[in-house]
Structure formats: structure tokens, C-alpha cells
Design a protein around this motif. Structure first.
Motif, short mmCIF file in Angstrom:
data_model
loop_
_atom_site.label_atom_id
_atom_site.label_comp_id
_atom_site.label_asym_id
_atom_site.label_seq_id
_atom_site.Cartn_x
_atom_site.Cartn_y
_atom_site.Cartn_z
N PRO A 412 0.94 -1.29 -0.15
CA PRO A 412 0.22 0.00 -0.05
C PRO A 412 0.88 1.20 -0.18
N MET A 413 0.42 2.30 -0.82
CA MET A 413 1.25 3.39 -0.87
C MET A 413 0.41 4.81 -0.86
N TYR A 414 0.98 5.75 -0.22
CA TYR A 414 0.30 7.11 -0.19
C TYR A 414 1.04 7.83 -1.49
N VAL A 415 0.23 8.35 -2.32
CA VAL A 415 0.97 8.82 -3.65
C VAL A 415 0.55 10.34 -3.60
N THR A 416 1.47 11.07 -3.90
CA THR A 416 1.02 12.53 -4.21
C THR A 416 1.45 12.69 -5.74
N VAL A 417 0.75 13.58 -6.35
CA VAL A 417 0.74 14.18 -7.63
C VAL A 417 0.45 15.74 -7.68
N PRO A 418 1.47 16.67 -7.85
CA PRO A 418 0.87 18.09 -7.81
C PRO A 418 -0.17 18.38 -8.86
N PRO A 419 -0.92 19.15 -8.54
CA PRO A 419 -2.23 18.98 -9.38
C PRO A 419 -1.52 20.04 -10.59
N ASP A 420 -2.17 19.48 -11.81
CA ASP A 420 -1.77 19.93 -13.10
C ASP A 420 -0.37 20.36 -13.48
#
Length: 561
Positions: A412-420
Motif C-alpha cells: 500500500p502506498m500514499y501517492v502525491t501528484v502535484p495538481p496540473d
């Protein structure tokens, strides 16, 4: 078990060596340094070596096994004290070495002489307590790695000063000679293009990094929790006294959650820790020799633990502790590593500290071999003594328990992707290691989990569920089983996925276009689809994706089905 030398030993030997060396191994730590030193006799059939263990160390577990595994000829300590030898070499000072019938050469087993033992005020190995018996100096030669140690030896045991020989540090020479082979070590350790390697080292005893973290091993946990999983590998270099003092099984049991999340844990009786230092991008250490060697190699370093009371006053380690920052529990670890890299590059004290490891750089092999053969009364071999490169870790015997534990369950992973963001920078963090009080790096993160994870708290809470291709049949029931998820992604053979947006019923195929870098996988593609759906991006679209500035980029094509 050690065997006695037969009384007719001379009669049954196949190779009739002219001289016999006794190697005194107190524990695994001293044995590994001994094996390095004894390589100076390689190829010389005039010299035969036998090994003994004096039984003076409370942490000698694994020593006999190590020597037996190397095929060493072992003799019991009582037998060793009875026999005469042409030379004895010891890398520690413990035990009744004064009983030996041989000229004794004493060398350090780490980066010089830095530690206090037994409540003394001078460094272990440089005082009368460790060098004299009944008014006489026990070793016939005392090897120092740096000229500065002569002053400390003169203060701690002036009688021994005439017997001292500054011969450099063979371990440092090995590390320095191995620098050109850094790409080989990184490849062997599984460090992929664009990834960084953090070495976390712990010495033994109270106030070592592992003890300071007890019972949660927090520095190691923080490294694996706070550093993006795709951008970093983390390797633990554990002192043999800690590894064998508790037993390999126990240490692996304590560190099991970290091994599951990718921690590399090589056996300390191999040379993998040396390869890791050469391969590393940063170091988090304590008061052990690995920290001093890492700083000497120019690695950005922070101290995860340090006991000032165990460091000999005026020693290089005591100075290092004042120059290197301590790890703060209140700041993100990545920021502290970045600060260390930036500040230490311009620090005027560190070049001097690096020079304190050896005052004879590149000369240890020649100087030590000359000393050994001088005491043996033999001319040296014709070929020059040279420093060898650290072996590349290969196979189970060399790497030990190097590989992390593998599971059929996607972690299980927490994932961040900066918006746009362009490109989309995807950073993944091991969910199982996070703590609510230390999750500042998880702002706006979404949770990705395996649909069949036996630990059901993860799929129940997940925003994105991933179904591996081999279990594709499970995708049809996903929405019903876990109504809280927003996206179900089924892996495709090319590393892309077909994503079902559960609230709208829309289906999107995510396909990696062009050459697919090592990190491009279905789970990561699903996170990009999830992020772009939240941002209102409507397929078809092409999204540049990366996991960090140093990693190779990729192009992900999103198509509505």
C-alpha cells in the motif's frame, strides 16, 4: 570446533611453509579486518596461517562460523598459547595475549582509535590498560593509521611509543581505490537510474543508532517512510556485534516491517557495507567507524545518534560529532539530507576531518606488508603490494540477506501528484510506515492498495485499487466489495492499466508510449489517471510523467474506452 595441531604437524603437511602466522580473532569485527590484512600473504607458499579465538569478547557469536565458512585452519586458544609461532596478528586488545609465544602485531579493527571503554578517559587500544602486562608492552609493534595518534599514544602509554608504526588505513585505501567502480556497486545493489542510495549505519551497544531507536527503530523507519519509495533505496549497515550479539533471526524479526518495505540488510561479515558506502549518495550514521569512513569519502552525513560520552576526547570522531549535524525529529528527513549536502560541500572543517582517517593514503598495503615480512624475517615477494577494489556483491554468499522481502501483495502506498503539474511528478510513500504526527509529506496524498491485500484496512480505505493482470477476474467485484474507492485499475501486460472510475462508470486506458523506464508500472499509471480525473483532464491526453528530477521521464497516453 577448533582442532589441536598434531605433534607431527610438520610430517603430514603437503606444503612445507617456512613461517607460520597466528591470526587472533576476538569476534566477527576483528575477524573481518584480519582477513583483509592476511590477504597481503596471498600467493606466498612460504607463509601458512592458522586462526584462534581467545574467547575474551562477550560478543564473539558467529566468529567460529565465519572462519569455518572461509575454510580457515582453527586451533583452540589453549593450544595457541602452548605453541610457538613466527608471528601473531591481532586486531583487538582483549584477552591474555601476553601468553603468546610469538612477536605480536596489534592493529586497529576500525577507523583508528576513537572509543572509550570501561570508564576510561583515553581511547581504547592506546593506554597501558590495553597494551601492558606486568610492566612490559605486550605487542612488539603497534600499528597506527595516522600521525596524530602518536601524541595520544604517548599520553596513554609512553612505553609503547617506540614500538608504534604509522601504516595508514587499509580499509580507507580500499574504499578510495573502488571509487571508479561506483556504477558496478550501484547496479549490484539494485539502485536504478535516477535513484539515490541512503546508507543508515549503526554501531553496537548503548546509544548506537539501533539502541537509540528502540523499540521502533525510528531512524530506519523514517528513512523508508519519508523518502519517496521510487527515488531512494535504503541500506542498513549494522555492526557485527549488534547483528550477531542479538542473532540474525532476531534482528530480522525486529526489522521485518522495514524489510517488507524494501530495506536492504546485508550480512556484516561480507564486504557489502563497503560497496554500499562507495555507491551511496548520503549517510545517516552514529559513532561507529562506518560514519567516519563515509565522511572521509565526502558523503553528505547526518548523525542519527551519537554518544559524546563514548567518544575519546581529541579523537577524530569527537571532532566529527561537532562538525556533522544531528538528525532532528522535527524536520523532514529529505530536507535535512539536502541541507547536509549543500552545507558540507562548503564546510572548511570537513576536508581536515577527512584527512584524519589516514596520513599514509594509498600506502597501507605496502607499509603493512613490509612490517609483516620484517617480523617474519623473510624478504617480501617480488610483486608490489597493491590495494584491491571492494568485490562487487554477488550471490547469496556475498550479499547475504541483501534483498528485501518479496510478497505477492502490492504494498500500500500514499501517492502525491502535484495538481496540473507538467510533467506529473509522482511520489509514492510506504503507507504501512507512516505515523499521523509525521505525515507533512503526505499533504493531498491518495491511497493506492492491492485489491486482495490480506490486511483489509488498506483496500477498505483506498482511493485507488490495483488488480494485477494475473488476478484480473477480481476487478468485476471491486466496486461492490469496496464502495469507497474512486478508481479500480486492472494491470495490462505492457505496464499500463485499464481504469474504471467508479462514480461515473467511465473507463480509461493508460498506456506508456515509447521506451518504458524501469519505474513505469500499472499502479503508478493509475495514480496519474486518478489525479487527472480529479483535475478535470479529459482523455484523450498525453501526460509527461516522472518520479523525480534525476529519473528518466516517460509519456503516458490516456484514452477513453
Amino acid at each position: 570446533m577448533p582442532l589441536p595441531l598434531a605433534d607431527d604437524h610438520e610430517n603430514w603437511r603437503t606444503v612445507r611453509a617456512e613461517r607460520t602466522v597466528l591470526a587472533v580473532a576476538h569476534n566477527v569485527t576483528s575477524a573481518t579486518r584480519l582477513l583483509d590484512l592476511l590477504a597481503l600473504f596471498d600467493g606466498d607458499r612460504r607463509v601458512e596461517t592458522v586462526f584462534t579465538c581467545p574467547g575474551s569478547s562477550a560478543l564473539d557469536g558467529g566468529t567460529l562460523e565465519l572462519l569455518q565458512d572461509r575454510g580457515a585452519l582453527l586451533v583452540g586458544w589453549e593450544e595457541a598459547k602452548r605453541r610457538k609461532f613466527d608471528l601473531a596478528i591481532a586486531t583487538s586488545r582483549g584477552g591474555d595475549l601476553y601468553h603468546l609465544h610469538a612477536p605480536l602485531i596489534g592493529t586497529p579493527h576500525g577507523a583508528g582509535y576513537n572509543k572509550l571503554l570501561g570508564g576510561g578517559s583515553e581511547a581504547f587500544g592506546l593506554t597501558r590498560e590495553w597494551l601492558m602486562h606486568d610492566g612490559r608492552v605486550v605487542p612488539s609493534a603497534i600499528v597506527l593509521s595516522h600521525d596524530e595518534q602518536r601524541a595520544r599514544l604517548a599520553a596513554g602509554c609512553p612505553e609503547a611509543l617506540p614500538l608504534s608504526r604509522v601504516a595508514g588505513d587499509p580499509c580507507f585505501d580500499e574504499l578510495a581505490a573502488s571509487a571508479p567502480f561506483r556504477p558496478d556497486y550501484r547496479h549490484a545493489l539494485g539502485v536504478r537510474p535516477g535513484q539515490k542510495l541512503l546508507v543508515v549505519s549503526s554501531t553496537w551497544g548503548r546509544d548506537a543508532l539501533l539502541d537509540a531507536d528502540d523499540p521502533e527503530h525510528d531512524t530506519l523507519r523514517r528513512a523508508l517512510a519519508e523518502l519517496p519509495a521510487d527515488e531512494y533505496r535504503v541500506l542498513a549497515a549494522i555492526h557485527p556485534n549488534a547483528y550477531y550479539g542479538h542473532g540474525a533471526w532476531q534482528l530480522h524479526s525486529w526489522l521485518a516491517p522495514l524489510l517488507t518495505c524494501g530495506l536492504l540488510l546485508p550480512r556484516p561479515d561480507t564486504q557489502t557495507w563497503k560497496a554500499a558506502l562507495v555507491a551511496a549518495d548520503a549517510l545517516c550514521g552514529d559513532g561507529g567507524s562506518v560514519t567516519q569512513y563515509g565522511v572521509s569519502l565526502g558523503l553528505p552525513t547526518v548523525l542519527g545518534a551519537f554518544a559524546d560520552s563514548r567518544s575519546a576526547p581529541g579523537s577524530p570522531m569527537a571532532r566529527l560529532a561537532r562538525a556533522v549535524p544531528r538528525l532532528s525529529p522535527h524536520r523532514p528527513l529529505p530536507a535535512q539530507l539536502e541541507d547536509a549536502a549543500r552545507r558540507q560541500a562548503a564546510d572548511r572543517e570537513l576536508p581536515y576531518l577527512r584527512s584524519l582517517v589516514t596520513s599514509r593514503p594509498g600506502q597501507a598495503a605496502a607499509l603493512l606488508r613490509a612490517l609483516f615480512y620484517e617480523r617474519l624475517g623473510l624478504p617480501e615477494p617480488a610483486a608490489p603490494a597493491t590495494t584491491r577494489a571492494v568485490p562487487v556483491p554477488t550471490g547469496e554468499g556475498a550479499a547475504g540477506h541483501l534483498a528485501p522481502r518479496h510478497s505477492p501483495v502490492l504494498p500500500p502506498m500514499y501517492v502525491t501528484v502535484p495538481p496540473d503539474g507538467t510533467p506529473a511528478v509522482v511520489r509514492r510513500y510506504h503507507a504501512a510506515l507512516q505515523r499521523p504526527s509525521q505525515e507533512a509529506h503526505l499533504a493531498d496524498a491518495h491511497l493506492v492498495a492491492d485489491i486482495d491485500d490480506p490486511d483489509t484496512r488498506w483496500p477498505r480505505a483506498a482511493d485507488v485499487l490495483v488488480v494485477p493482470a494475473r488476478r484480473a477476474a477480481a476487478a468485476a467485484q471491486a466496486a461492490a466489495r469496496f464502495p469507497g474507492c474512486a478508481l479500480v485499475a486492472t494491470e495490462e501486460p505492457d505496464g499500463g492499466c485499464v481504469a474504471l472510475l467508479t462514480r461515473s462508470g467511465a473507463r480509461v486506458r493508460a498506456t506508456w508510449s515509447g521506451p518504458r523506464p524501469w519505474w513505469a508500472c500499472a499502479a503508478l499509471a493509475a495514480s496519474v489517471v486518478f489525479d487527472r480525473a480529479l483535475c478535470g483532464t479529459r482523455p484523450p491526453a498525453q501526460v509527461p510523467v516522472t518520479i523525480g528530477a534525476d529519473a528518466p521521464p516517460a509519456l503516458l497516453t490516456l484514452t477513453v474506452l
